[in-house]
Design a protein around this motif. Structure first.
Motif, PDB file in Angstrom:
ATOM      1  N   PRO A 182       1.019  -1.206  -0.107  1.00  0.00           N
ATOM      2  CA  PRO A 182      -0.027   0.140   0.019  1.00  0.00           C
ATOM      3  C   PRO A 182       0.871   1.364   0.077  1.00  0.00           C
ATOM      4  CG  PRO A 182      -1.043  -1.610   1.571  1.00  0.00           C
ATOM      5  CD  PRO A 182       0.258  -2.210   0.872  1.00  0.00           C
ATOM      6  N   SER A 183       2.049   1.366   0.422  1.00  0.00           N
ATOM      7  CA  SER A 183       2.832   2.621   0.772  1.00  0.00           C
ATOM      8  C   SER A 183       3.935   2.771  -0.602  1.00  0.00           C
ATOM      9  CB  SER A 183       3.690   2.480   2.018  1.00  0.00           C
ATOM     10  OG  SER A 183       4.607   1.229   1.817  1.00  0.00           O
ATOM     11  N   GLY A 184       3.844   1.823  -1.642  1.00  0.00           N
ATOM     12  CA  GLY A 184       4.495   1.920  -2.479  1.00  0.00           C
ATOM     13  C   GLY A 184       5.146   0.761  -3.289  1.00  0.00           C
ATOM     14  N   ASP A 185       5.840   0.770  -4.362  1.00  0.00           N
ATOM     15  CA  ASP A 185       6.392  -0.452  -5.204  1.00  0.00           C
ATOM     16  C   ASP A 185       7.990  -0.438  -4.853  1.00  0.00           C
ATOM     17  OD1 ASP A 185       3.876  -0.342  -6.432  1.00  0.00           O
ATOM     18  OD2 ASP A 185       4.498   1.083  -8.018  1.00  0.00           O
ATOM     19  N   TRP A 186       8.166  -1.705  -4.969  1.00  0.00           N
ATOM     20  CA  TRP A 186       9.638  -2.108  -4.823  1.00  0.00           C
ATOM     21  C   TRP A 186      10.075  -3.222  -5.869  1.00  0.00           C
ATOM     22  CZ3 TRP A 186      12.328  -0.391  -0.493  1.00  0.00           C
ATOM     23  CH2 TRP A 186      11.655   0.626   0.446  1.00  0.00           C
ATOM     24  N   SER A 187      11.384  -3.298  -5.992  1.00  0.00           N
ATOM     25  CA  SER A 187      12.026  -4.170  -6.956  1.00  0.00           C
ATOM     26  C   SER A 187      13.319  -4.577  -6.198  1.00  0.00           C
ATOM     27  CB  SER A 187      12.180  -3.462  -8.087  1.00  0.00           C
ATOM     28  OG  SER A 187      12.810  -4.326  -9.150  1.00  0.00           O
ATOM     29  N   VAL A 188      13.464  -6.071  -6.347  1.00  0.00           N
ATOM     30  CA  VAL A 188      14.548  -6.512  -5.810  1.00  0.00           C
ATOM     31  C   VAL A 188      15.860  -6.744  -6.960  1.00  0.00           C
ATOM     32  CG1 VAL A 188      15.643  -8.658  -4.647  1.00  0.00           C
ATOM     33  CG2 VAL A 188      13.196  -7.723  -4.145  1.00  0.00           C
ATOM     34  N   MET A 225      10.033  -2.468   5.710  1.00  0.00           N
ATOM     35  CA  MET A 225       9.035  -2.218   6.746  1.00  0.00           C
ATOM     36  C   MET A 225       9.225  -0.796   7.079  1.00  0.00           C
ATOM     37  SD  MET A 225       6.709  -4.588   6.936  1.00  0.00           S
ATOM     38  CE  MET A 225       6.152  -4.284   8.702  1.00  0.00           C
ATOM     39  N   LEU A 226      10.722  -0.300   7.338  1.00  0.00           N
ATOM     40  CA  LEU A 226      10.837   0.953   8.042  1.00  0.00           C
ATOM     41  C   LEU A 226      10.345   2.185   7.145  1.00  0.00           C
ATOM     42  CD1 LEU A 226      12.504   2.461   9.756  1.00  0.00           C
ATOM     43  CD2 LEU A 226      14.594   2.262   8.757  1.00  0.00           C
ATOM     44  N   ALA A 227      10.729   1.819   5.559  1.00  0.00           N
ATOM     45  CA  ALA A 227      10.033   2.940   4.701  1.00  0.00           C
ATOM     46  C   ALA A 227       8.411   2.771   4.817  1.00  0.00           C
ATOM     47  CB  ALA A 227      10.079   2.589   3.272  1.00  0.00           C
ATOM     48  N   HIS A 228       7.857   1.752   4.847  1.00  0.00           N
ATOM     49  CA  HIS A 228       6.159   1.593   4.945  1.00  0.00           C
ATOM     50  C   HIS A 228       5.746   2.216   6.142  1.00  0.00           C
ATOM     51  CE1 HIS A 228       2.570  -0.110   4.623  1.00  0.00           C
ATOM     52  NE2 HIS A 228       2.356  -0.768   5.880  1.00  0.00           N
ATOM     53  N   PHE A 229       6.461   2.016   7.363  1.00  0.00           N
ATOM     54  CA  PHE A 229       6.157   2.864   8.624  1.00  0.00           C
ATOM     55  C   PHE A 229       6.182   4.440   8.825  1.00  0.00           C
ATOM     56  CE2 PHE A 229       5.636  -1.788  10.043  1.00  0.00           C
ATOM     57  CZ  PHE A 229       4.171  -1.896  10.322  1.00  0.00           C
ATOM     58  N   SER A 230       7.323   4.650   8.013  1.00  0.00           N
ATOM     59  CA  SER A 230       7.682   6.059   8.097  1.00  0.00           C
ATOM     60  C   SER A 230       7.206   6.806   6.749  1.00  0.00           C
ATOM     61  CB  SER A 230       9.146   5.928   8.003  1.00  0.00           C
ATOM     62  OG  SER A 230       9.688   5.645   6.893  1.00  0.00           O
ATOM     63  N   ASP A 231       6.184   6.321   6.151  1.00  0.00           N
ATOM     64  CA  ASP A 231       5.764   6.816   5.108  1.00  0.00           C
ATOM     65  C   ASP A 231       6.605   7.253   3.993  1.00  0.00           C
ATOM     66  OD1 ASP A 231       3.595   7.875   3.542  1.00  0.00           O
ATOM     67  OD2 ASP A 231       3.431   9.943   4.438  1.00  0.00           O
ATOM     68  N   ASN A 232       7.532   6.501   3.800  1.00  0.00           N
ATOM     69  CA  ASN A 232       8.570   6.517   2.908  1.00  0.00           C
ATOM     70  C   ASN A 232       9.445   7.861   3.069  1.00  0.00           C
ATOM     71  OD1 ASN A 232       7.775   4.279   1.120  1.00  0.00           O
ATOM     72  ND2 ASN A 232       6.114   5.420   0.271  1.00  0.00           N
ATOM     73  N   LYS A 233       9.494   7.926   4.287  1.00  0.00           N
ATOM     74  CA  LYS A 233      10.700   9.261   4.845  1.00  0.00           C
ATOM     75  C   LYS A 233      11.995   8.482   5.214  1.00  0.00           C
ATOM     76  CE  LYS A 233       7.092  12.331   6.083  1.00  0.00           C
ATOM     77  NZ  LYS A 233       6.298  13.039   7.224  1.00  0.00           N
ATOM     78  N   LEU A 234      11.986   7.257   5.526  1.00  0.00           N
ATOM     79  CA  LEU A 234      13.381   6.659   6.043  1.00  0.00           C
ATOM     80  C   LEU A 234      13.463   5.511   5.026  1.00  0.00           C
ATOM     81  CD1 LEU A 234      12.817   6.596   9.834  1.00  0.00           C
ATOM     82  CD2 LEU A 234      14.287   8.324   8.540  1.00  0.00           C
ATOM     83  N   ALA A 235      14.921   4.919   5.199  1.00  0.00           N
ATOM     84  CA  ALA A 235      15.533   3.920   4.335  1.00  0.00           C
ATOM     85  C   ALA A 235      15.189   4.005   2.792  1.00  0.00           C
ATOM     86  CB  ALA A 235      14.514   2.461   4.857  1.00  0.00           C
TER      87      ALA A 235
END
Length: 513
Positions: free
Chosen positions: A164-170, A225-235
């Motif tokens: 829900p908070s964004g898209d990721w790619s490995v 998870m850090l980015a998810h819970f910080s609204d993409n402000k961290l990590a």
């Protein structure tokens, strides 16, 4: 001190004679952070030799003539690898020449005494690119499973996933490959220093590698998870790499702290009394003279064998035939016709091909675009089977490869294997089949490519080769089945193959059905 000088002189001599291979290793250390630890290997190797100076001082210097056979065998492997421009095997052969030359000039006892330093020297070889794709898959599998276990909704498409908070790619950097190589190097050195038993050393190294792999999975999950819970402000951005590096250092520190608890007590071994020499001064002088003559003869013989293989390589390069004929046209047949509009704007990422050709064909409202990249004689900058040649660059913001695999395709002459891939980008899903072509032979194996190229050079054949890719739009998003490619392969492979060979196309392929 003389032992260190002797081994260092042999090391420098081998690296100088095979300078091109030596430089290719240094280039890999400089260009990739994955292999940057290579700059530390030679100094550590010399330090390990220095640490054994008291043992080496007691060893006799006796040439071992069978070592010339070992040098010849390793040199032939180096030559074969260089003919195919296979970097890793040639670099491994270069490192293996060092203990072979030491055994020849100084004796087998020296190699036994320096077994670990010589084994450690192989960490200078930049190898392991083939491990990146499976490690990416493992990381993606773990992160997605952990997110779902934590109740975070995840939609996965290959190694891309959305929450829900964004898209990721490995991608490659997330595989943890550089952590694995760094851990393998330092844990091996640590285990050899801290433990005496081979079993204890191997257990610690394997445990360290397993811990680092799992720690990388946890690192990737924690960043998401850090980015998810910080609204993409961290990590994100530079924090992504800083957190990863700090995490890796912390894991290694914990591993070494736990490993110290398992340390074995040191054993003090007193040096034996030096043997007395009852020989007369004249006899000792005679023996020293004979030993010097044998050492000098061994040095000349080893140098001659070492120089032989670069000379043979230079001879094959002058005598082989270059590929200069242009690619022929792919003649439509069996109902296929040429059209102007390609299936997709996507193109593979290649390094310095000789030529590139794109043609699109249509039959029964299905289109297939064929991309042919021709290569000449392999060089370090441009070769067919190279990790630099990819369907999609990892950092490409427009296209992602979400699946890879293989398929069996039917032709008029039987069934052949092709590699497959699914690409996503610009609102399209594209399925590609691809294979290599060398001197009239199809293959999907980079190792067989190298063999066929060496065989063509030995036979004096043209060294032209090609990477052939057929692409079409995915008809069913839930299936990687590609009916258009299956039909095209069965109908048109003969024409594609004929276009790659010098000469006229086979009879009957010049008309559209």
């Amino acid at each position: 001190m003389s032992s260190l000088v002797g081994v260092a002189a042999i090391l420098a001599g081998v690296l100088a004679i095979y300078a091109q291979t030596s430089v290719s290793m240094v280039d890999a250390w400089r260009e990739s952070t994955t292999y940057s630890h290579g700059f530390l290997i030679l100094p550590i190797f010399l330090w390990l030799v220095w640490e054994r100076r008291s043992t080496l001082a007691r060893l006799p210097m006796q040439p071992w003539w069978p070592g010339l056979l070992a040098i010849s065998a390793i040199g032939s492997i180096w030559l074969t690898s260089r003919l195919a421009f296979a970097a890793e095997p040639s670099q491994i052969a270069l490192v293996a020449l060092v203990p072979a030359v030491v055994a020849t000039l100084l004796g087998r006892a020296w190699v036994c005494a320096l077994a670990f330093p010589f084994a450690f020297l192989f960490f200078a070889v930049p190898f392991g690119d083939s491990l990146i794709p499976p490690m990416i898959d493992w990381t993606a599998d773990f992160v997605v499973a952990a997110l779902r276990l934590c109740g975070v909704p995840v939609h996965r498409d290959g190694n891309d996933f959305s929450i829900p908070s964004g898209d990721w790619s490995v991608v490659d950097a997330c595989s943890g490959i550089r952590y694995v190589f760094a851990c393998l190097t330092v844990s091996s050195l640590y285990a050899w220093t801290m433990y005496r038993g081979i079993r204890r050393r191997l257990v610690f190294i394997c445990a360290a590698l397993a811990t680092v792999v799992v720690a990388n999975w946890l690192r990737a999950f924690a960043i998401v998870m850090l980015a998810h819970f910080s609204d993409n402000k961290l990590a994100l951005g530079i924090d992504h790499f800083i957190y990863g590096s700090v995490f890796f250092v912390a894991v290694i520190a914990v591993l070494f702290s736990l490993g110290a608890l398992w340390r074995e007590p040191a054993v003090v071994i007193s040096d034996p009394a030096p043997p007395t020499d009852a020989a007369s001064p004249s006899r000792a002088t005679s023996l020293d003279g004979r030993a010097s003559m044998r050492g000098l003869a061994a040095s000349f013989a080893a140098a001659a064998v070492l120089v032989l293989w670069p000379l043979l390589l230079a001879g094959t390069e002058r005598g082989s035939q270059q590929a200069s004929a242009p690619t022929g046209e792919i003649a439509p047949r069996l109902g296929w016709r040429l059209v102007d509009e390609p299936v997709t704007a996507w193109k593979p990422q290649l390094r310095d091909p000789l030529s590139e050709t794109t043609r699109t064909f249509e039959k029964n409202a299905r289109r297939v675009t064929v991309y042919v990249a021709m290569f000449d004689r392999p060089t370090p900058e441009a070769k067919l089977a190279s990790s630099a040649n990819r369907l999609v660059e990892p950092a490409d913001p427009r296209w992602k490869q979400v699946r890879r695999g293989s398929a069996e395709a039917s032709t008029g002459g039987g069934v052949v294997s092709v590699r497959t891939g699914t690409l996503v980008g610009q609102g399209q899903r594209v399925i590609v089949w691809h294979w290599y072509w060398v001197d009239g032979t199809m293959t999907t194996s980079p190792a067989r490519v190298a063999f066929l190229q060496i065989l063509a050079r030995i036979r004096g054949h043209s060294e032209r080769s090609a990477w052939v890719i057929a692409a079409t739009l995915q008809e069913d998003p839930a299936s990687s089945h590609a009916p258009a490619l299956e039909t095209f392969f069965s109908d048109m492979l003969e024409s594609v193959d004929a276009s790659l060979k010098p000469g006229d196309p086979p009879e009957g392929t010049g008309k559209s059905g």
